[in-house]
Design a protein around this motif. Structure first.
Motif, mmCIF file in Angstrom:
data_model
loop_
_atom_site.group_PDB
_atom_site.id
_atom_site.type_symbol
_atom_site.label_atom_id
_atom_site.label_comp_id
_atom_site.label_asym_id
_atom_site.label_seq_id
_atom_site.Cartn_x
_atom_site.Cartn_y
_atom_site.Cartn_z
ATOM 1 N N LEU A 167 0.834 -1.207 0.000
ATOM 2 C CA LEU A 167 0.000 0.000 0.000
ATOM 3 C C LEU A 167 0.865 1.252 0.000
ATOM 4 O O LEU A 167 1.856 1.332 0.735
ATOM 5 N N GLY A 168 0.461 2.219 -0.801
ATOM 6 C CA GLY A 168 1.144 3.508 -0.833
ATOM 7 C C GLY A 168 0.143 4.630 -0.672
ATOM 8 O O GLY A 168 -0.843 4.698 -1.408
ATOM 9 N N GLY A 169 0.405 5.496 0.287
ATOM 10 C CA GLY A 169 -0.482 6.632 0.533
ATOM 11 C C GLY A 169 0.308 7.794 1.075
ATOM 12 O O GLY A 169 0.055 8.266 2.177
ATOM 13 N N GLY A 170 1.303 8.234 0.316
ATOM 14 C CA GLY A 170 2.176 9.299 0.789
ATOM 15 C C GLY A 170 3.426 8.714 1.404
ATOM 16 O O GLY A 170 3.877 7.640 1.033
ATOM 17 N N CYS A 171 3.957 9.405 2.362
ATOM 18 C CA CYS A 171 5.194 8.987 3.018
ATOM 19 C C CYS A 171 5.011 7.630 3.698
ATOM 20 O O CYS A 171 4.059 7.429 4.444
ATOM 21 N N PHE A 172 5.936 6.730 3.454
ATOM 22 C CA PHE A 172 5.789 5.380 4.016
ATOM 23 C C PHE A 172 5.960 5.327 5.524
ATOM 24 O O PHE A 172 5.531 4.371 6.167
#
Length: 178
Positions: A8-13
């Motif tokens: 999942l990617g949603g901005g800064c990890f």
């Protein structure tokens, strides 16, 4: 125990990793880079915006303890899936909202979740989250792993990460590990 993985990617990890590491049934949350054009990218290369990688977290979970549907509920609650290539002040394709799936069943579940949220008008704007099959994934450098816990005094952690964690705790405390 049969574990599943989803990325999942949603901005800064740093935000996503810390939150999912707290969820019952999640056995591992590893910050990394996915679906880009070069092998073994560095953080600096990804931040340049020239590799096409997204900052992501690969999540391993036990579906008997936490469902994929719940994982997706948390994901959509802890970031803004309506902003293209950006989360707050983090701007660039590496910060895109993305679900990197392992198989067609996960793809179907992700698309179903997006439709449910859209039909429920859960967000004021359209969801722009991409759903893609995994082309590649590379773990980020060691210093990015468990970043928040190791750098809680960092200004970004205090101003951004801590707020997302608090939002998660306010809405999903029932999912916390014992």
């Amino acid at each position: 125990m049969n574990l599943e993985e989803i990325t999942l990617g949603g901005g800064c990890f740093w935000c996503i990793e810390n939150i999912f590491a707290r969820v019952k049934g999640i056995t591992k949350a590893v910050s990394g880079y996915a679906n880009g054009d070069i092998e073994n990218p560095t953080y600096e290369q990804v931040c340049s915006g020239n590799t096409n990688h997204a900052e992501v977290v690969k999540i391993s979970f036990d579906p008997t303890l936490v469902s994929l549907d719940t994982v997706l509920d948390v994901f959509f609650a802890i970031h803004d899936p309506t902003t293209l290539n950006r989360q707050g002040n983090d701007i660039g394709t590496q910060y895109r909202s993305i679900i990197v799936v392992e198989n067609d069943q996960q793809q179907d579940a992700a698309l179903k979740k997006i439709k449910q949220l859209t039909d429920a008008n859960a967000f004021a704007d359209d969801i722009v989250t991409l759903v893609e099959h995994k082309k590649n994934y590379y773990a980020a450098e060691d210093y990015h792993q468990d970043y928040y816990n190791n750098n809680a005094d960092n200004q970004y952690c205090q101003l951004v990460v801590a707020k997302k964690i608090q939002k998660f705790l306010n809405n999903f405390s029932h999912l916390l590990k014992d």
